[in-house]
Scaffold this motif. Structure first.
Motif, PDB file in Angstrom:
ATOM      1  N   ALA A  90      -5.181  36.091 -30.379  1.00 41.04           N
ATOM      2  CA  ALA A  90      -4.494  35.659 -31.601  1.00 41.04           C
ATOM      3  C   ALA A  90      -5.311  35.999 -32.849  1.00 41.04           C
ATOM      4  O   ALA A  90      -4.764  36.406 -33.868  1.00 41.04           O
ATOM      5  CB  ALA A  90      -4.227  34.155 -31.542  1.00 41.04           C
ATOM      6  N   ARG A  91      -6.635  35.858 -32.763  1.00 46.40           N
ATOM      7  CA  ARG A  91      -7.468  36.108 -33.939  1.00 46.40           C
ATOM      8  C   ARG A  91      -7.789  37.573 -34.161  1.00 46.40           C
ATOM      9  O   ARG A  91      -7.910  38.018 -35.294  1.00 46.40           O
ATOM     10  CB  ARG A  91      -8.826  35.413 -33.781  1.00 46.40           C
ATOM     11  N   TYR A  92      -7.984  38.300 -33.075  1.00 47.04           N
ATOM     12  CA  TYR A  92      -8.522  39.660 -33.218  1.00 47.04           C
ATOM     13  C   TYR A  92      -7.607  40.763 -32.703  1.00 47.04           C
ATOM     14  O   TYR A  92      -7.963  41.930 -32.792  1.00 47.04           O
ATOM     15  CB  TYR A  92      -9.888  39.750 -32.512  1.00 47.04           C
ATOM     16  N   GLY A  93      -6.456  40.401 -32.138  1.00 46.51           N
ATOM     17  CA  GLY A  93      -5.562  41.429 -31.612  1.00 46.51           C
ATOM     18  C   GLY A  93      -4.935  42.246 -32.732  1.00 46.51           C
ATOM     19  O   GLY A  93      -4.806  41.768 -33.866  1.00 46.51           O
ATOM     20  N   ASN A  94      -4.537  43.456 -32.377  1.00 49.76           N
ATOM     21  CA  ASN A  94      -3.829  44.352 -33.283  1.00 49.76           C
ATOM     22  C   ASN A  94      -2.455  43.747 -33.594  1.00 49.76           C
ATOM     23  O   ASN A  94      -1.727  43.356 -32.680  1.00 49.76           O
ATOM     24  CB  ASN A  94      -3.713  45.677 -32.514  1.00 49.76           C
ATOM     25  N   GLN A  95      -2.090  43.676 -34.882  1.00 51.31           N
ATOM     26  CA  GLN A  95      -0.906  42.877 -35.235  1.00 51.31           C
ATOM     27  C   GLN A  95       0.373  43.331 -34.532  1.00 51.31           C
ATOM     28  O   GLN A  95       1.151  42.508 -34.045  1.00 51.31           O
ATOM     29  CB  GLN A  95      -0.688  42.860 -36.746  1.00 51.31           C
ATOM     30  N   GLY A  96       0.571  44.644 -34.476  1.00 58.96           N
ATOM     31  CA  GLY A  96       1.771  45.156 -33.804  1.00 58.96           C
ATOM     32  C   GLY A  96       1.842  44.679 -32.357  1.00 58.96           C
ATOM     33  O   GLY A  96       2.918  44.349 -31.840  1.00 58.96           O
ATOM     34  N   PHE A  97       0.687  44.616 -31.731  1.00 58.80           N
ATOM     35  CA  PHE A  97       0.654  44.206 -30.331  1.00 58.80           C
ATOM     36  C   PHE A  97       0.773  42.689 -30.182  1.00 58.80           C
ATOM     37  O   PHE A  97       1.489  42.196 -29.303  1.00 58.80           O
ATOM     38  CB  PHE A  97      -0.641  44.708 -29.679  1.00 58.80           C
ATOM     39  N   THR A  98       0.089  41.946 -31.058  1.00 58.89           N
ATOM     40  CA  THR A  98       0.147  40.484 -30.931  1.00 58.89           C
ATOM     41  C   THR A  98       1.559  39.956 -31.202  1.00 58.89           C
ATOM     42  O   THR A  98       1.963  38.947 -30.623  1.00 58.89           O
ATOM     43  CB  THR A  98      -0.866  39.774 -31.860  1.00 58.89           C
ATOM     44  N   ASP A  99       2.311  40.648 -32.071  1.00 58.89           N
ATOM     45  CA  ASP A  99       3.701  40.232 -32.304  1.00 58.89           C
ATOM     46  C   ASP A  99       4.509  40.247 -31.002  1.00 58.89           C
ATOM     47  O   ASP A  99       5.458  39.492 -30.840  1.00 58.89           O
ATOM     48  CB  ASP A  99       4.377  41.162 -33.333  1.00 58.89           C
ATOM     49  N   GLU A 100       4.112  41.129 -30.080  1.00 63.06           N
ATOM     50  CA  GLU A 100       4.813  41.205 -28.784  1.00 63.06           C
ATOM     51  C   GLU A 100       4.262  40.209 -27.774  1.00 63.06           C
ATOM     52  O   GLU A 100       4.998  39.494 -27.122  1.00 63.06           O
ATOM     53  CB  GLU A 100       4.593  42.598 -28.161  1.00 63.06           C
ATOM     54  N   ILE A 101       2.923  40.178 -27.665  1.00 61.89           N
ATOM     55  CA  ILE A 101       2.333  39.458 -26.532  1.00 61.89           C
ATOM     56  C   ILE A 101       2.227  37.948 -26.773  1.00 61.89           C
ATOM     57  O   ILE A 101       2.419  37.158 -25.847  1.00 61.89           O
ATOM     58  CB  ILE A 101       0.949  40.058 -26.161  1.00 61.89           C
TER      59      ILE A 101
END
Lengths: 87, 391
Positions: free
Chosen positions: B93-104
Protein backbone atom coordinates in the motif's frame (compact mmCIF):
# COMPACT_ATOMS: atom_id res chain seq x y z
CA UNK A 1 42.35 18.70 -8.29
CA UNK A 2 43.22 17.50 -4.80
CA UNK A 3 40.71 15.75 -2.56
CA UNK A 4 38.76 17.93 -0.15
CA UNK A 5 39.84 15.58 2.69
CA UNK A 6 43.08 14.14 3.99
CA UNK A 7 44.46 10.74 2.97
CA UNK A 8 43.67 9.03 6.28
CA UNK A 9 39.98 9.87 5.87
CA UNK A 10 39.79 7.81 2.70
CA UNK A 11 41.80 5.00 4.34
CA UNK A 12 39.12 4.75 7.03
CA UNK A 13 36.15 5.14 4.72
CA UNK A 14 37.08 2.64 2.00
CA UNK A 15 37.07 -0.53 4.16
CA UNK A 16 33.38 0.00 5.11
CA UNK A 17 32.31 0.52 1.47
CA UNK A 18 32.03 -3.12 0.47
CA UNK A 19 30.74 -2.37 -3.01
CA UNK A 20 33.16 0.34 -4.09
CA UNK A 21 35.75 -1.30 -6.39
CA UNK A 22 39.36 -0.59 -5.22
CA UNK A 23 40.25 1.36 -8.38
CA UNK A 24 37.15 3.55 -8.38
CA UNK A 25 37.77 7.07 -7.07
CA UNK A 26 35.85 8.27 -4.03
CA UNK A 27 33.92 11.38 -5.06
CA UNK A 28 32.49 13.95 -2.62
CA UNK A 29 28.97 12.94 -3.71
CA UNK A 30 29.42 9.14 -3.79
CA UNK A 31 26.24 7.59 -2.35
CA UNK A 32 27.66 5.76 0.65
CA UNK A 33 24.63 3.50 1.13
CA UNK A 34 24.90 2.38 -2.51
CA UNK A 35 28.62 1.87 -2.00
CA UNK A 36 27.82 -0.60 0.78
CA UNK A 37 27.78 1.42 4.00
CA UNK A 38 25.31 -0.30 6.31
CA UNK A 39 24.40 0.41 9.93
CA UNK A 40 27.19 -1.78 11.33
CA UNK A 41 29.71 -0.15 8.95
CA UNK A 42 28.52 3.27 10.08
CA UNK A 43 29.32 2.40 13.69
CA UNK A 44 32.81 1.10 12.71
CA UNK A 45 33.45 4.26 10.71
CA UNK A 46 32.28 6.53 13.51
CA UNK A 47 34.54 4.84 16.06
CA UNK A 48 37.63 5.03 13.85
CA UNK A 49 37.00 8.67 12.83
CA UNK A 50 36.46 9.81 16.43
CA UNK A 51 39.58 7.99 17.54
CA UNK A 52 41.78 9.28 14.71
CA UNK A 53 40.70 12.92 14.82
CA UNK A 54 40.27 12.95 18.62
CA UNK A 55 36.74 14.29 18.34
CA UNK A 56 33.27 13.33 19.56
CA UNK A 57 30.44 13.82 17.09
CA UNK A 58 27.38 14.97 19.07
CA UNK A 59 24.35 12.66 19.02
CA UNK A 60 22.30 15.08 16.92
CA UNK A 61 24.84 14.64 14.09
CA UNK A 62 24.56 10.85 14.18
CA UNK A 63 21.80 10.48 11.64
CA UNK A 64 21.65 9.03 8.16
CA UNK A 65 22.06 12.44 6.48
CA UNK A 66 25.52 12.84 8.08
CA UNK A 67 26.62 9.52 6.60
CA UNK A 68 25.07 9.95 3.14
CA UNK A 69 28.21 11.03 1.19
CA UNK A 70 31.97 11.43 1.87
CA UNK A 71 31.42 15.19 1.73
CA UNK A 72 28.72 15.12 4.44
CA UNK A 73 30.91 12.98 6.72
CA UNK A 74 33.94 15.23 6.17
CA UNK A 75 31.85 18.34 6.82
CA UNK A 76 30.70 16.90 10.14
CA UNK A 77 34.29 16.13 11.15
CA UNK A 78 35.61 19.57 10.22
CA UNK A 79 32.67 21.32 11.91
CA UNK A 80 33.36 19.51 15.19
CA UNK A 81 37.13 20.03 14.86
CA UNK A 82 36.69 23.75 14.19
CA UNK A 83 34.38 24.08 17.16
CA UNK A 84 36.98 22.35 19.33
CA UNK A 85 39.67 24.74 18.05
CA UNK A 86 37.55 27.80 18.88
CA UNK A 87 36.72 26.61 22.35
CA UNK B 1 -29.58 6.74 19.26
CA UNK B 2 -27.62 4.00 17.60
CA UNK B 3 -23.92 3.58 18.15
CA UNK B 4 -22.13 1.71 15.41
CA UNK B 5 -19.06 -0.28 16.33
CA UNK B 6 -15.97 -0.20 14.12
CA UNK B 7 -15.94 -2.85 11.36
CA UNK B 8 -12.98 -4.69 12.82
CA UNK B 9 -14.67 -5.13 16.20
CA UNK B 10 -17.75 -6.64 14.58
CA UNK B 11 -15.47 -8.88 12.49
CA UNK B 12 -13.60 -10.06 15.56
CA UNK B 13 -16.87 -11.24 17.13
CA UNK B 14 -17.27 -13.63 14.19
CA UNK B 15 -13.65 -14.63 13.77
CA UNK B 16 -12.39 -15.22 17.33
CA UNK B 17 -14.65 -18.22 18.07
CA UNK B 18 -13.46 -19.89 14.83
CA UNK B 19 -9.80 -19.38 15.77
CA UNK B 20 -10.42 -20.67 19.30
CA UNK B 21 -12.25 -23.73 18.03
CA UNK B 22 -9.42 -24.83 15.73
CA UNK B 23 -6.32 -23.75 17.70
CA UNK B 24 -5.73 -27.10 19.35
CA UNK B 25 -6.17 -29.27 16.24
CA UNK B 26 -3.98 -26.92 14.16
CA UNK B 27 -1.18 -27.62 16.65
CA UNK B 28 -1.97 -31.29 17.17
CA UNK B 29 -2.05 -32.12 13.46
CA UNK B 30 0.52 -29.50 12.42
CA UNK B 31 -2.06 -28.38 9.88
CA UNK B 32 -2.45 -24.93 8.38
CA UNK B 33 -5.45 -23.12 9.95
CA UNK B 34 -7.54 -23.11 6.77
CA UNK B 35 -10.87 -22.54 8.56
CA UNK B 36 -9.37 -19.57 10.40
CA UNK B 37 -7.96 -18.12 7.18
CA UNK B 38 -11.38 -18.49 5.53
CA UNK B 39 -12.93 -16.64 8.47
CA UNK B 40 -10.28 -13.91 8.19
CA UNK B 41 -10.94 -13.61 4.44
CA UNK B 42 -14.73 -13.34 4.71
CA UNK B 43 -14.65 -11.00 7.72
CA UNK B 44 -12.69 -8.30 5.90
CA UNK B 45 -9.74 -8.57 8.30
CA UNK B 46 -7.27 -9.29 5.47
CA UNK B 47 -7.92 -5.69 4.39
CA UNK B 48 -7.23 -4.24 7.84
CA UNK B 49 -4.28 -2.02 6.86
CA UNK B 50 -5.39 -1.37 3.26
CA UNK B 51 -6.46 2.29 2.90
CA UNK B 52 -10.21 2.88 2.76
CA UNK B 53 -10.08 4.31 -0.78
CA UNK B 54 -9.04 0.82 -1.91
CA UNK B 55 -11.79 -0.90 0.08
CA UNK B 56 -9.83 -1.67 3.24
CA UNK B 57 -10.29 -0.45 6.80
CA UNK B 58 -7.22 1.79 6.95
CA UNK B 59 -6.47 0.60 10.48
CA UNK B 60 -4.08 2.67 12.58
CA UNK B 61 -1.00 0.98 13.98
CA UNK B 62 -2.62 1.00 17.45
CA UNK B 63 -5.71 -0.78 16.13
CA UNK B 64 -3.50 -3.29 14.29
CA UNK B 65 -1.70 -4.04 17.56
CA UNK B 66 -4.95 -4.44 19.54
CA UNK B 67 -6.39 -6.73 16.86
CA UNK B 68 -3.21 -8.86 16.72
CA UNK B 69 -3.36 -9.35 20.50
CA UNK B 70 -6.99 -10.43 20.43
CA UNK B 71 -6.42 -12.85 17.55
CA UNK B 72 -3.33 -14.29 19.27
CA UNK B 73 -5.29 -14.82 22.48
CA UNK B 74 -7.45 -17.20 20.44
CA UNK B 75 -4.80 -18.81 18.18
CA UNK B 76 -1.20 -17.61 17.96
CA UNK B 77 -0.60 -19.43 14.68
CA UNK B 78 -3.54 -17.72 12.94
CA UNK B 79 -2.66 -14.35 14.45
CA UNK B 80 0.93 -14.58 13.19
CA UNK B 81 -0.28 -15.50 9.73
CA UNK B 82 -2.61 -12.47 9.77
CA UNK B 83 0.05 -10.09 11.15
CA UNK B 84 2.60 -11.16 8.53
CA UNK B 85 -0.03 -10.73 5.81
CA UNK B 86 -0.69 -7.19 7.09
CA UNK B 87 3.05 -6.48 7.04
CA UNK B 88 3.12 -7.36 3.31
CA UNK B 89 -0.08 -5.42 2.65
CA UNK B 90 1.33 -2.31 4.31
CA UNK B 91 4.48 -2.43 2.15
CA UNK B 92 2.34 -2.82 -0.99
CA UNK B 93 0.00 0.00 0.00
CA UNK B 94 2.81 2.43 0.83
CA UNK B 95 5.39 1.60 -1.80
CA UNK B 96 3.59 -0.20 -4.63
CA UNK B 97 3.37 1.27 -8.12
CA UNK B 98 0.07 3.17 -8.26
CA UNK B 99 -1.25 1.53 -11.42
CA UNK B 100 -0.64 -1.85 -9.87
CA UNK B 101 -1.90 -1.07 -6.37
CA UNK B 102 -5.20 0.17 -7.84
CA UNK B 103 -5.68 -3.43 -9.01
CA UNK B 104 -4.25 -5.50 -6.20
CA UNK B 105 -5.25 -3.61 -3.04
CA UNK B 106 -9.04 -3.99 -3.57
CA UNK B 107 -8.50 -7.73 -4.09
CA UNK B 108 -6.60 -7.97 -0.81
CA UNK B 109 -9.30 -5.95 0.97
CA UNK B 110 -11.96 -8.28 -0.44
CA UNK B 111 -10.16 -11.26 1.11
CA UNK B 112 -9.23 -12.75 -2.27
CA UNK B 113 -5.47 -12.42 -1.84
CA UNK B 114 -3.62 -13.79 1.17
CA UNK B 115 0.02 -12.65 1.05
CA UNK B 116 3.13 -14.56 2.08
CA UNK B 117 6.62 -13.21 2.50
CA UNK B 118 9.72 -14.64 0.84
CA UNK B 119 12.75 -13.01 2.47
CA UNK B 120 14.76 -15.97 3.78
CA UNK B 121 17.37 -17.56 1.53
CA UNK B 122 19.58 -20.64 2.01
CA UNK B 123 22.93 -18.86 1.64
CA UNK B 124 22.12 -15.90 3.87
CA UNK B 125 19.61 -17.30 6.40
CA UNK B 126 17.24 -14.71 7.79
CA UNK B 127 19.34 -11.62 7.02
CA UNK B 128 16.49 -9.46 5.76
CA UNK B 129 18.37 -6.69 3.97
CA UNK B 130 20.42 -8.78 1.54
CA UNK B 131 19.55 -11.18 -1.28
CA UNK B 132 21.53 -13.65 -3.34
CA UNK B 133 19.20 -14.74 -6.19
CA UNK B 134 19.11 -12.02 -8.81
CA UNK B 135 16.31 -10.42 -10.81
CA UNK B 136 17.12 -10.86 -14.52
CA UNK B 137 15.81 -7.96 -16.59
CA UNK B 138 14.43 -8.12 -20.13
CA UNK B 139 11.80 -5.98 -21.92
CA UNK B 140 10.13 -4.44 -18.86
CA UNK B 141 9.91 -7.83 -17.19
CA UNK B 142 12.06 -9.47 -14.59
CA UNK B 143 12.51 -13.17 -14.09
CA UNK B 144 13.98 -15.09 -11.18
CA UNK B 145 14.83 -18.49 -9.76
CA UNK B 146 14.69 -18.28 -5.99
CA UNK B 147 14.94 -20.75 -3.13
CA UNK B 148 13.49 -19.91 0.27
CA UNK B 149 13.96 -22.21 3.30
CA UNK B 150 11.10 -20.78 5.40
CA UNK B 151 7.90 -19.39 3.85
CA UNK B 152 5.04 -19.10 6.35
CA UNK B 153 1.81 -20.18 4.67
CA UNK B 154 3.78 -20.74 1.45
CA UNK B 155 1.51 -23.53 0.19
CA UNK B 156 -1.64 -21.50 0.83
CA UNK B 157 -0.81 -17.94 -0.21
CA UNK B 158 -2.35 -16.34 -3.28
CA UNK B 159 0.43 -13.77 -3.68
CA UNK B 160 4.03 -13.47 -2.59
CA UNK B 161 6.32 -10.56 -1.77
CA UNK B 162 9.79 -11.72 -2.75
CA UNK B 163 13.20 -10.14 -2.18
CA UNK B 164 15.73 -10.45 -5.03
CA UNK B 165 19.16 -9.02 -5.73
CA UNK B 166 18.39 -5.98 -7.91
CA UNK B 167 20.22 -7.40 -10.98
CA UNK B 168 22.81 -10.02 -11.92
CA UNK B 169 25.62 -7.46 -11.43
CA UNK B 170 24.22 -5.78 -8.32
CA UNK B 171 25.77 -6.40 -4.89
CA UNK B 172 23.81 -8.56 -2.42
CA UNK B 173 22.82 -5.49 -0.43
CA UNK B 174 21.04 -3.92 -3.40
CA UNK B 175 17.70 -5.63 -3.11
CA UNK B 176 14.40 -5.29 -4.96
CA UNK B 177 11.04 -6.34 -3.53
CA UNK B 178 8.55 -7.73 -6.02
CA UNK B 179 4.97 -8.95 -5.91
CA UNK B 180 4.24 -12.22 -7.70
CA UNK B 181 0.81 -13.77 -8.02
CA UNK B 182 0.66 -17.54 -7.57
CA UNK B 183 -0.35 -17.80 -11.26
CA UNK B 184 2.93 -16.08 -12.25
CA UNK B 185 5.04 -18.66 -10.44
CA UNK B 186 6.18 -22.23 -10.75
CA UNK B 187 6.44 -23.45 -7.19
CA UNK B 188 8.11 -26.60 -5.92
CA UNK B 189 8.01 -27.53 -2.28
CA UNK B 190 11.45 -28.67 -1.20
CA UNK B 191 11.04 -29.27 2.54
CA UNK B 192 8.50 -29.80 5.32
CA UNK B 193 7.80 -27.87 8.51
CA UNK B 194 8.08 -30.21 11.51
CA UNK B 195 8.78 -28.12 14.57
CA UNK B 196 8.39 -27.88 18.35
CA UNK B 197 5.79 -25.11 18.16
CA UNK B 198 4.03 -22.81 15.69
CA UNK B 199 3.33 -26.11 13.99
CA UNK B 200 0.38 -24.90 11.94
CA UNK B 201 2.14 -22.04 10.15
CA UNK B 202 3.24 -24.59 7.54
CA UNK B 203 6.43 -22.59 6.98
CA UNK B 204 7.74 -24.84 4.24
CA UNK B 205 10.81 -24.55 1.99
CA UNK B 206 9.94 -23.43 -1.50
CA UNK B 207 11.70 -23.16 -4.83
CA UNK B 208 10.07 -20.37 -6.86
CA UNK B 209 10.58 -19.55 -10.52
CA UNK B 210 8.70 -16.79 -12.25
CA UNK B 211 8.48 -13.71 -14.42
CA UNK B 212 6.66 -10.49 -13.50
CA UNK B 213 6.30 -7.06 -15.15
CA UNK B 214 8.35 -4.14 -13.81
CA UNK B 215 5.18 -2.54 -12.42
CA UNK B 216 5.13 -5.25 -9.76
CA UNK B 217 8.40 -3.99 -8.25
CA UNK B 218 7.63 -2.40 -4.86
CA UNK B 219 9.63 0.68 -3.92
CA UNK B 220 11.56 0.76 -7.20
CA UNK B 221 14.45 -1.38 -8.43
CA UNK B 222 16.93 -1.85 -5.60
CA UNK B 223 14.57 0.05 -3.27
CA UNK B 224 13.92 -2.65 -0.66
CA UNK B 225 16.10 -1.06 2.03
CA UNK B 226 13.74 1.89 2.39
CA UNK B 227 10.64 -0.34 2.30
CA UNK B 228 12.21 -2.58 4.96
CA UNK B 229 13.32 0.21 7.27
CA UNK B 230 10.15 2.30 7.03
CA UNK B 231 7.46 -0.39 6.78
CA UNK B 232 8.51 -4.05 6.73
CA UNK B 233 10.66 -4.20 9.86
CA UNK B 234 8.56 -1.91 12.10
CA UNK B 235 5.43 -3.85 11.11
CA UNK B 236 7.22 -7.17 11.75
CA UNK B 237 8.67 -6.29 15.15
CA UNK B 238 5.47 -4.60 16.31
CA UNK B 239 3.16 -7.26 14.84
CA UNK B 240 5.05 -10.22 16.30
CA UNK B 241 5.44 -8.55 19.69
CA UNK B 242 1.69 -7.90 19.78
CA UNK B 243 0.99 -11.53 18.85
CA UNK B 244 3.31 -12.93 21.53
CA UNK B 245 1.89 -10.62 24.16
CA UNK B 246 -1.68 -11.48 23.13
CA UNK B 247 -0.95 -15.20 23.42
CA UNK B 248 0.73 -14.88 26.84
CA UNK B 249 -2.02 -12.59 28.12
CA UNK B 250 -4.68 -14.94 26.78
CA UNK B 251 -3.36 -18.00 28.63
CA UNK B 252 -2.76 -15.93 31.77
CA UNK B 253 -6.40 -14.82 31.76
CA UNK B 254 -7.48 -18.45 31.43
CA UNK B 255 -5.10 -19.52 34.19
CA UNK B 256 -6.34 -16.86 36.63
CA UNK B 257 -9.93 -17.82 35.84
CA UNK B 258 -9.17 -21.49 36.47
CA UNK B 259 -7.35 -20.68 39.72
CA UNK B 260 -10.43 -18.80 40.94
CA UNK B 261 -12.92 -21.45 39.80
CA UNK B 262 -15.21 -22.32 42.73
CA UNK B 263 -14.74 -25.89 43.85
CA UNK B 264 -11.33 -26.34 42.19
CA UNK B 265 -9.44 -29.13 43.97
CA UNK B 266 -5.68 -29.47 44.31
CA UNK B 267 -3.08 -27.28 42.65
CA UNK B 268 -1.86 -23.85 43.76
CA UNK B 269 -3.27 -22.46 47.02
CA UNK B 270 -4.36 -18.88 46.45
CA UNK B 271 -3.68 -17.96 50.07
CA UNK B 272 0.00 -18.85 49.65
CA UNK B 273 2.47 -15.96 49.55
CA UNK B 274 4.62 -17.93 47.11
CA UNK B 275 1.70 -18.31 44.68
CA UNK B 276 0.91 -14.61 44.94
CA UNK B 277 4.55 -13.66 44.37
CA UNK B 278 4.63 -15.87 41.27
CA UNK B 279 1.42 -14.30 39.98
CA UNK B 280 2.92 -10.86 40.49
CA UNK B 281 6.13 -11.76 38.61
CA UNK B 282 4.12 -12.99 35.63
CA UNK B 283 1.93 -9.92 35.70
CA UNK B 284 5.04 -7.70 35.84
CA UNK B 285 6.51 -9.19 32.66
CA UNK B 286 3.22 -8.73 30.79
CA UNK B 287 2.81 -5.16 32.07
CA UNK B 288 6.33 -4.26 30.89
CA UNK B 289 5.89 -5.67 27.39
CA UNK B 290 2.46 -4.06 27.09
CA UNK B 291 3.62 -0.60 28.07
CA UNK B 292 6.77 -0.72 25.94
CA UNK B 293 4.73 -1.93 22.96
CA UNK B 294 2.32 1.01 23.40
CA UNK B 295 5.25 3.41 23.69
CA UNK B 296 7.03 2.21 20.54
CA UNK B 297 3.76 2.15 18.59
CA UNK B 298 3.11 5.76 19.51
CA UNK B 299 6.68 6.72 18.53
CA UNK B 300 6.31 5.07 15.11
CA UNK B 301 2.85 6.59 14.58
CA UNK B 302 4.29 10.01 15.39
CA UNK B 303 7.12 9.56 12.86
CA UNK B 304 4.72 8.31 10.18
CA UNK B 305 2.33 11.23 10.75
CA UNK B 306 5.18 13.75 10.53
CA UNK B 307 6.62 12.05 7.43
CA UNK B 308 9.84 11.31 9.33
CA UNK B 309 12.01 8.23 8.94
CA UNK B 310 11.97 5.52 11.59
CA UNK B 311 15.44 4.51 10.37
CA UNK B 312 17.52 6.71 12.66
CA UNK B 313 19.61 4.80 15.24
CA UNK B 314 17.48 5.78 18.23
CA UNK B 315 14.23 4.55 16.62
CA UNK B 316 15.95 1.37 15.43
CA UNK B 317 17.17 0.70 18.97
CA UNK B 318 13.62 1.09 20.29
CA UNK B 319 12.08 -1.17 17.63
CA UNK B 320 14.75 -3.84 18.14
CA UNK B 321 14.39 -3.59 21.93
CA UNK B 322 10.66 -4.17 21.58
CA UNK B 323 11.18 -7.39 19.63
CA UNK B 324 13.90 -8.50 22.07
CA UNK B 325 11.94 -7.84 25.26
CA UNK B 326 8.62 -9.15 23.93
CA UNK B 327 10.21 -12.41 22.73
CA UNK B 328 12.06 -12.97 26.01
CA UNK B 329 9.52 -11.75 28.57
CA UNK B 330 6.41 -13.34 27.02
CA UNK B 331 8.20 -16.69 26.92
CA UNK B 332 9.42 -16.23 30.50
CA UNK B 333 5.92 -15.29 31.65
CA UNK B 334 4.42 -18.49 30.21
CA UNK B 335 7.30 -20.56 31.59
CA UNK B 336 6.50 -19.10 35.03
CA UNK B 337 2.80 -19.83 34.55
CA UNK B 338 3.72 -23.49 34.08
CA UNK B 339 5.91 -23.41 37.21
CA UNK B 340 2.97 -21.94 39.11
CA UNK B 341 0.31 -24.24 37.67
CA UNK B 342 2.26 -27.48 38.15
CA UNK B 343 2.35 -30.74 36.21
CA UNK B 344 -1.30 -31.33 35.41
CA UNK B 345 -2.67 -27.80 35.00
CA UNK B 346 0.55 -26.37 33.56
CA UNK B 347 2.70 -28.97 31.85
CA UNK B 348 0.10 -31.33 30.47
CA UNK B 349 -1.28 -31.18 26.95
CA UNK B 350 -4.64 -32.19 28.42
CA UNK B 351 -4.87 -29.19 30.75
CA UNK B 352 -7.91 -26.92 30.44
CA UNK B 353 -5.42 -24.04 30.00
CA UNK B 354 -3.24 -24.44 26.86
CA UNK B 355 0.01 -23.43 28.58
CA UNK B 356 1.96 -26.33 27.13
CA UNK B 357 1.13 -25.31 23.54
CA UNK B 358 1.75 -21.64 24.24
CA UNK B 359 5.20 -22.34 25.70
CA UNK B 360 6.19 -24.39 22.64
CA UNK B 361 4.85 -21.69 20.32
CA UNK B 362 6.61 -18.87 22.16
CA UNK B 363 9.91 -20.74 22.12
CA UNK B 364 10.13 -19.68 18.46
CA UNK B 365 10.01 -15.98 19.34
CA UNK B 366 13.74 -15.52 19.95
CA UNK B 367 14.63 -17.56 16.85
CA UNK B 368 12.19 -15.86 14.52
CA UNK B 369 14.38 -13.00 13.23
CA UNK B 370 17.20 -14.12 15.51
CA UNK B 371 17.63 -12.29 18.81
CA UNK B 372 21.38 -12.93 18.75
CA UNK B 373 21.85 -10.91 15.57
CA UNK B 374 19.42 -8.26 16.73
CA UNK B 375 21.33 -7.84 20.00
CA UNK B 376 24.62 -7.38 18.13
CA UNK B 377 23.12 -4.69 15.91
CA UNK B 378 21.40 -2.99 18.83
CA UNK B 379 24.63 -3.03 20.84
CA UNK B 380 26.51 -1.38 17.96
CA UNK B 381 23.79 1.25 17.54
CA UNK B 382 23.85 1.95 21.26
CA UNK B 383 27.36 3.35 20.74
CA UNK B 384 25.80 5.94 18.43
CA UNK B 385 23.45 7.26 21.09
CA UNK B 386 25.75 8.56 23.80
CA UNK B 387 22.99 10.54 25.50
CA UNK B 388 20.90 7.33 25.83
CA UNK B 389 17.56 8.55 24.49
CA UNK B 390 15.19 5.99 25.96
CA UNK B 391 11.75 5.35 24.49
Amino acid sequence: MSDPWDAQFEDMLRPVLQHLPPGEPLRPDTDLAQAGLDSMGTVELLLSLEDHYSISLPDEMLQSSTFSTPESVWKAITAVRDQGAEA
Amino acid sequence: MSTSRPDHEVALDQVLPVLRRHASEVDENASFPSESLTALRTSGLLGSVIPSQHGGWGMSLSQFVETAQLLAGACLTSASIWAMHCQQADALARYGNQGFTDEILPQIAAGQVYLASVTTEPVKGGHALSAHSAALHSDEYLSFDRKAPVVTGGRHADGFLITLRASATAPETQVSLIYADRSQLRIEQSGDWRTLGMRGTDSVSLHLKGKVPDRQVIGGHGGFREVAVESYLPMAHIGWSACWLGAAKGVFAELVQELRRPGRRGGPQLSSDLVRERLARIRLDLELVHSYLQRVVSEVEQCWRAGQSVGEPVQQIHLNSLKLCASELCYRAVDRMIELAGLSLGYSKDSVVPLERCLRDLRSASLNYSNERLLTVTGAMTLMDRSVRLA
